[in-house]
Design a protein around this motif. Structure first.
Motif, PDB file in Angstrom:
ATOM      1  N   THR A  44       3.061  13.284  -4.362  1.00 38.50           N
ATOM      2  CA  THR A  44       1.946  13.025  -3.443  1.00 38.50           C
ATOM      3  C   THR A  44       1.815  14.151  -2.432  1.00 38.50           C
ATOM      4  O   THR A  44       0.713  14.628  -2.155  1.00 38.50           O
ATOM      5  CB  THR A  44       2.145  11.676  -2.718  1.00 38.50           C
ATOM      6  OG1 THR A  44       2.256  10.640  -3.696  1.00 38.50           O
ATOM      7  CG2 THR A  44       0.988  11.384  -1.787  1.00 38.50           C
TER       8      THR A  44
ATOM      9  N   HIS B  92       0.638   3.999  -1.785  1.00 42.89           N
ATOM     10  CA  HIS B  92      -0.066   5.286  -1.818  1.00 42.89           C
ATOM     11  C   HIS B  92      -0.453   5.727  -0.412  1.00 42.89           C
ATOM     12  O   HIS B  92      -0.340   6.899  -0.072  1.00 42.89           O
ATOM     13  CB  HIS B  92      -1.287   5.218  -2.734  1.00 42.89           C
ATOM     14  CG  HIS B  92      -0.909   5.041  -4.166  1.00 42.89           C
ATOM     15  ND1 HIS B  92      -0.227   6.004  -4.881  1.00 42.89           N
ATOM     16  CD2 HIS B  92      -1.083   4.003  -5.021  1.00 42.89           C
ATOM     17  CE1 HIS B  92      -0.008   5.584  -6.107  1.00 42.89           C
ATOM     18  NE2 HIS B  92      -0.512   4.366  -6.218  1.00 42.89           N
ATOM     19  N   ARG B  93      -0.879   4.802   0.413  1.00 41.59           N
ATOM     20  CA  ARG B  93      -1.215   5.132   1.804  1.00 41.59           C
ATOM     21  C   ARG B  93       0.040   5.575   2.550  1.00 41.59           C
ATOM     22  O   ARG B  93       0.020   6.540   3.313  1.00 41.59           O
ATOM     23  CB  ARG B  93      -1.845   3.930   2.505  1.00 41.59           C
ATOM     24  CG  ARG B  93      -2.371   4.234   3.894  1.00 41.59           C
ATOM     25  CD  ARG B  93      -3.005   3.000   4.487  1.00 41.59           C
ATOM     26  NE  ARG B  93      -1.952   2.065   4.840  1.00 41.59           N
ATOM     27  CZ  ARG B  93      -1.625   1.769   6.092  1.00 41.59           C
ATOM     28  NH1 ARG B  93      -2.274   2.270   7.083  1.00 41.59           N
ATOM     29  NH2 ARG B  93      -0.640   0.945   6.329  1.00 41.59           N
TER      30      ARG B  93
ATOM     31  N   ASP C  58       0.813  -1.208   0.000  1.00 41.98           N
ATOM     32  CA  ASP C  58       0.000   0.000   0.000  1.00 41.98           C
ATOM     33  C   ASP C  58       0.854   1.270   0.000  1.00 41.98           C
ATOM     34  O   ASP C  58       0.827   2.072   0.937  1.00 41.98           O
ATOM     35  CB  ASP C  58      -0.963  -0.008   1.185  1.00 41.98           C
ATOM     36  CG  ASP C  58      -2.149   0.932   0.962  1.00 41.98           C
ATOM     37  OD1 ASP C  58      -2.204   1.574  -0.107  1.00 41.98           O
ATOM     38  OD2 ASP C  58      -2.994   1.017   1.864  1.00 41.98           O
TER      39      ASP C  58
ATOM     40  N   TYR D   1       2.764   6.947   1.244  1.00 42.13           N
ATOM     41  CA  TYR D   1       3.148   8.274   0.768  1.00 42.13           C
ATOM     42  C   TYR D   1       2.242   9.352   1.363  1.00 42.13           C
ATOM     43  O   TYR D   1       2.703  10.424   1.738  1.00 42.13           O
ATOM     44  CB  TYR D   1       3.098   8.351  -0.760  1.00 42.13           C
ATOM     45  CG  TYR D   1       4.115   7.487  -1.465  1.00 42.13           C
ATOM     46  CD1 TYR D   1       5.402   7.337  -0.976  1.00 42.13           C
ATOM     47  CD2 TYR D   1       3.789   6.818  -2.627  1.00 42.13           C
ATOM     48  CE1 TYR D   1       6.338   6.551  -1.622  1.00 42.13           C
ATOM     49  CE2 TYR D   1       4.719   6.026  -3.292  1.00 42.13           C
ATOM     50  CZ  TYR D   1       5.987   5.901  -2.785  1.00 42.13           C
ATOM     51  OH  TYR D   1       6.906   5.124  -3.435  1.00 42.13           O
ATOM     52  N   ARG D   2       0.932   9.083   1.420  1.00 38.79           N
ATOM     53  CA  ARG D   2       0.009  10.069   1.993  1.00 38.79           C
ATOM     54  C   ARG D   2       0.305  10.297   3.468  1.00 38.79           C
ATOM     55  O   ARG D   2       0.314  11.442   3.940  1.00 38.79           O
ATOM     56  CB  ARG D   2      -1.439   9.606   1.813  1.00 38.79           C
ATOM     57  CG  ARG D   2      -1.973   9.830   0.409  1.00 38.79           C
ATOM     58  CD  ARG D   2      -3.474   9.624   0.331  1.00 38.79           C
ATOM     59  NE  ARG D   2      -3.945   8.371   0.917  1.00 38.79           N
ATOM     60  CZ  ARG D   2      -4.017   7.202   0.286  1.00 38.79           C
ATOM     61  NH1 ARG D   2      -3.669   7.125  -0.978  1.00 38.79           N
ATOM     62  NH2 ARG D   2      -4.467   6.128   0.891  1.00 38.79           N
TER      63      ARG D   2
END
Length: 180
Positions: A174, A113-114, A111, A116-117
């Motif tokens: 991001t 993207h999670r 995961d 990076y966020r």
């Protein structure tokens, strides 16, 4: 890095990253153990001979004794980004744990993207530039190369450099999107 496992070459590179990162973390554990044993030897008044043996056991070429990961990393990082030194806490241990966690998760590819966020939200307040992210990438690779010693082949370091550059580019984008 996480979803690029379709080709044998990509799987090979990912496995090299995982194995070399484990080696870096093992060196970190040895450094932590070394520091703990030094502290104990000072407290318990162990002989100089025992302390000399302990130091000899944890030497890295070009260094007298292995330093904790965060000391090596921060030294490298501030060479790339001296303007950020005042934004860091004086105790880099937490920073080290965050970096180790980030890299470990990025290599596994779970995961992203999670990930990076999460880190993007926590770092947005520092007004970081693309150069700061490139500095992070360069400092991380330099630290890894230093800790791997002779195991840090040219090809392996090239893989690390390409990978960390790709990670920080996505991370920066991001963070930029989050800030809007």
């Amino acid at each position: 890095m996480g979803n690029e496992t379709s080709s044998p070459e990509a799987r090979y590179k990912k496995e090299l990253l995982k194995l070399s990162w484990r080696l870096v973390l093992t060196v970190q554990e040895q450094a932590a153990s070394e520091l703990a044993s030094k502290d104990l030897s000072r407290v318990s008044d162990v002989s100089q001979n025992t302390e000399a043996k302990a130091e000899a056991k944890f030497k890295v070429p070009g260094q007298d004794v292995i330093r904790p990961f965060h000391e090596d990393f921060m030294e490298q990082f501030f060479k790339y980004c001296p303007d950020l030194k005042s934004k860091f806490p004086s105790n880099y241990t937490l920073v080290s744990k965050m970096i180790q966690s980030f890299v470990s998760n990025a290599i596994v590819g779970s995961d992203l993207h999670r990930l990076y966020r999460k880190y993007g939200k926590s770092h947005i307040k520092y007004d970081l530039t693309a150069d700061h992210f490139q500095g992070f990438s360069g400092a991380l690779v330099d630290t890894i190369q230093s800790r791997l010693g002779k195991f840090g082949t040219i090809e392996l370091i090239k893989i690390w450099r390409l990978t960390t550059d790709a990670i920080v580019k996505v991370y920066y984008r991001t963070m930029y999107i989050i800030s809007r």
